[in-house]
Design a protein around this motif. Structure first.
Motif, PDB file in Angstrom:
ATOM      1  N   PHE A   1      51.079  64.865  37.619  1.00 24.88           N
ATOM      2  CA  PHE A   1      51.746  66.030  37.833  1.00 24.88           C
ATOM      3  C   PHE A   1      51.638  67.283  36.989  1.00 24.88           C
ATOM      4  O   PHE A   1      51.816  68.259  37.208  1.00 24.88           O
ATOM      5  N   CYS A   2      51.165  66.840  35.881  1.00 25.78           N
ATOM      6  CA  CYS A   2      50.778  67.869  34.602  1.00 25.78           C
ATOM      7  C   CYS A   2      49.766  68.809  35.055  1.00 25.78           C
ATOM      8  O   CYS A   2      49.150  68.598  35.918  1.00 25.78           O
ATOM      9  N   HIS A   3      49.665  69.700  34.100  1.00 26.54           N
ATOM     10  CA  HIS A   3      48.424  70.723  34.289  1.00 26.54           C
ATOM     11  C   HIS A   3      47.246  69.890  34.243  1.00 26.54           C
ATOM     12  O   HIS A   3      46.829  69.117  33.295  1.00 26.54           O
ATOM     13  N   ASP A   4      46.263  70.151  35.227  1.00 20.73           N
ATOM     14  CA  ASP A   4      44.800  69.614  35.255  1.00 20.73           C
ATOM     15  C   ASP A   4      45.113  68.091  35.871  1.00 20.73           C
ATOM     16  O   ASP A   4      44.034  67.731  36.009  1.00 20.73           O
ATOM     17  N   MET A   5      46.189  67.502  35.986  1.00 21.80           N
ATOM     18  CA  MET A   5      46.335  66.167  36.592  1.00 21.80           C
ATOM     19  C   MET A   5      45.412  65.322  36.339  1.00 21.80           C
ATOM     20  O   MET A   5      44.532  64.688  37.037  1.00 21.80           O
ATOM     21  N   PRO A   6      45.253  64.985  34.948  1.00 21.57           N
ATOM     22  CA  PRO A   6      44.108  63.951  34.452  1.00 21.57           C
ATOM     23  C   PRO A   6      44.181  62.479  35.081  1.00 21.57           C
ATOM     24  O   PRO A   6      43.347  62.042  35.086  1.00 21.57           O
ATOM     25  N   LEU A   7      45.471  62.252  35.572  1.00 24.17           N
ATOM     26  CA  LEU A   7      45.512  60.628  35.953  1.00 24.17           C
ATOM     27  C   LEU A   7      44.702  60.575  37.387  1.00 24.17           C
ATOM     28  O   LEU A   7      44.187  59.756  37.566  1.00 24.17           O
ATOM     29  N   HIS A   8      44.929  61.841  38.103  1.00 23.92           N
ATOM     30  CA  HIS A   8      44.133  62.031  39.258  1.00 23.92           C
ATOM     31  C   HIS A   8      42.658  61.939  39.138  1.00 23.92           C
ATOM     32  O   HIS A   8      42.132  61.467  39.803  1.00 23.92           O
ATOM     33  N   PHE A   9      42.496  62.922  37.854  1.00 21.05           N
ATOM     34  CA  PHE A   9      40.970  62.778  37.571  1.00 21.05           C
ATOM     35  C   PHE A   9      40.354  61.609  37.320  1.00 21.05           C
ATOM     36  O   PHE A   9      39.490  61.320  37.958  1.00 21.05           O
ATOM     37  N   PHE A  10      41.229  60.605  36.629  1.00 19.65           N
ATOM     38  CA  PHE A  10      40.750  59.373  36.012  1.00 19.65           C
ATOM     39  C   PHE A  10      40.937  58.518  37.218  1.00 19.65           C
ATOM     40  O   PHE A  10      39.810  57.894  37.485  1.00 19.65           O
ATOM     41  N   PHE A  11      41.763  58.371  38.427  1.00 17.02           N
ATOM     42  CA  PHE A  11      41.686  57.723  39.382  1.00 17.02           C
ATOM     43  C   PHE A  11      40.478  57.837  40.124  1.00 17.02           C
ATOM     44  O   PHE A  11      39.980  56.968  40.923  1.00 17.02           O
TER      45      PHE A  11
END
Length: 389
Positions: free
Chosen positions: A220-230
């Protein structure tokens, strides 16, 4: 999708809260289920039947699951209530397997709470409600469009008010993340299953956001890195496991992103989501989310192979419009038996990805293979950034 413009890695410690002392809620407003009781009185005690929250949450009739739970409970020497029963089962080696089978409806919230908060430090809910967060307008805007067809959130003075308070507390507790779209759906489903207990919903949601098994704050943070990783991990495994599925022209935002950011709430029926969350509570978000998406592809592959790009857009607008048919029990079985993601793969992929797009999340996940080292890194990061522990 995020409403924030601050990267987690750039957050200063002990960020001052914004707002005015006049925005405090009265303590009686925070009593667990107080607004629910008011509505129950008003609607002749039919509220829980209408809302289907807490013990009335739907569950699947699974004779094997019911038998296994009955056998496990029968082995306990003493259990005078649901939470005590679950706490005793929690220490048994078969507990996680029981949860994956699907808890009896009256045990579901107690099992989730045990998995999320057992042994974790209790955070002061009231402390984070002393001031309105600076992004309260975004929270209020999204509350009006959160699970609008669910009876709990049709009542402004009940579910909507509780949801507002929890999201405000989350925003104040994690000032570098703040509020972001998608949090409202996750928090709302947690509130439903808790039986409208906003204190425990806050505690559990905070663990989803900051615990090393989940780390949803990075979703949920800026750039959503977990979404990017997933998305990188999921596409890597789709190419390997589903070579016939052509997704070259299909935008992730049409389907995969919706499942990741809403934890399936936006695209699955609510009772299917709840069963999927049983899986997430056991496996954790980091492995559970991609495993469930791969399980979904597995059980719907023949249907998806017939899809064109516009079909993804139509069928993932919401479960009401979708023609996709699947059995959630089969989905969970496929996720567990056929798409189990090992810790080494996550470590290797994170290490590779951070070379081209470094982030704090990828740095943390590069240690995922070594559980003790990974846990220490996450705890240090959370303490340094958010001062929660």
């Amino acid at each position: 999708m995020g409403n924030n413009n601050v990267c987690l890695g750039e957050i200063q410690n002990n960020v001052p809260r914004q707002g005015s002392p006049d925005t405090k809620w009265k303590r009686e407003d925070l009593k667990s289920g107080s607004c629910v009781q008011t509505l129950m009185d008003k609607e002749n005690n039919n509220f829980f039947k209408m809302v289907q929250c807490g013990p009335s949450t739907p569950y699947y009739r699974n004779e094997h699951s019911a038998q296994r739970w009955s056998q496990a409970i029968a082995t306990l020497n003493y259990a005078d209530d649901i939470q005590t029963t679950v706490n005793l089962l929690y220490n048994k080696p078969e507990f996680e397997e029981l949860v994956l089978l699907g808890p009896p409806k009256e045990y579901r919230w107690a099992t989730w709470k045990a998995l999320l908060t057992n042994g974790k430090m209790h955070l002061s809910y009231e402390k984070y409600l002393e001031y309105m967060p600076i992004d309260v307008k975004n929270i209020l805007k999204d509350i009006d469009r959160t699970l609008v067809n669910h009876a709990l959130f049709k009542h402004e003075n009940c579910g909507q008010e509780q949801l507002k308070r929890i999201l405000c507390a989350i925003s104040n507790a994690l000032p570098g993340v703040g509020y972001c779209q998608g949090m409202n759906f996750v928090c709302a489903l947690t509130l439903i299953v808790s039986g409208c207990d906003e204190h425990k919903t806050f505690q559990c949601f905070m663990q989803m956001l900051t615990n090393e098994k989940h780390l949803l704050c990075f979703n949920f943070c800026h750039d959503m890195p977990l979404h990017f990783f997933f998305t990188k991990l999921i596409h890597h495994l789709i190419r390997k496991k589903f070579p016939k599925l052509n997704l070259k022209n299909v935008n992730d935002s049409l389907w995969i992103s919706k499942m990741i950011l809403s934890l399936f709430i936006y695209v699955f029926k609510l009772d299917d989501c709840i069963r999927c969350w049983d899986y997430l509570m056991v496996r954790g978000m980091i492995r559970g989310i991609p495993e469930l998406i791969l399980g979904f592809i597995d059980v719907t592959q023949k249907q998806l192979e017939q899809f064109k790009e516009e079909d993804y857009g139509f069928n993932f607008q919401g479960h009401e419009t979708s023609i996709i048919q699947f059995n959630v029990g089969e989905l969970i079985y496929a996720a567990k038996q056929k798409h189990n993601i090992d810790r080494q793969l996550i470590s290797r992929l994170a290490t590779k990805m951070k070379k081209s797009k470094p982030s704090q999340l990828l740095d943390l996940l590069s240690h995922f293979e070594n559980i003790q080292t990974y846990r220490k890194h996450v705890q240090f990061y959370m303490k340094t950034i958010f001062d929660l522990y």
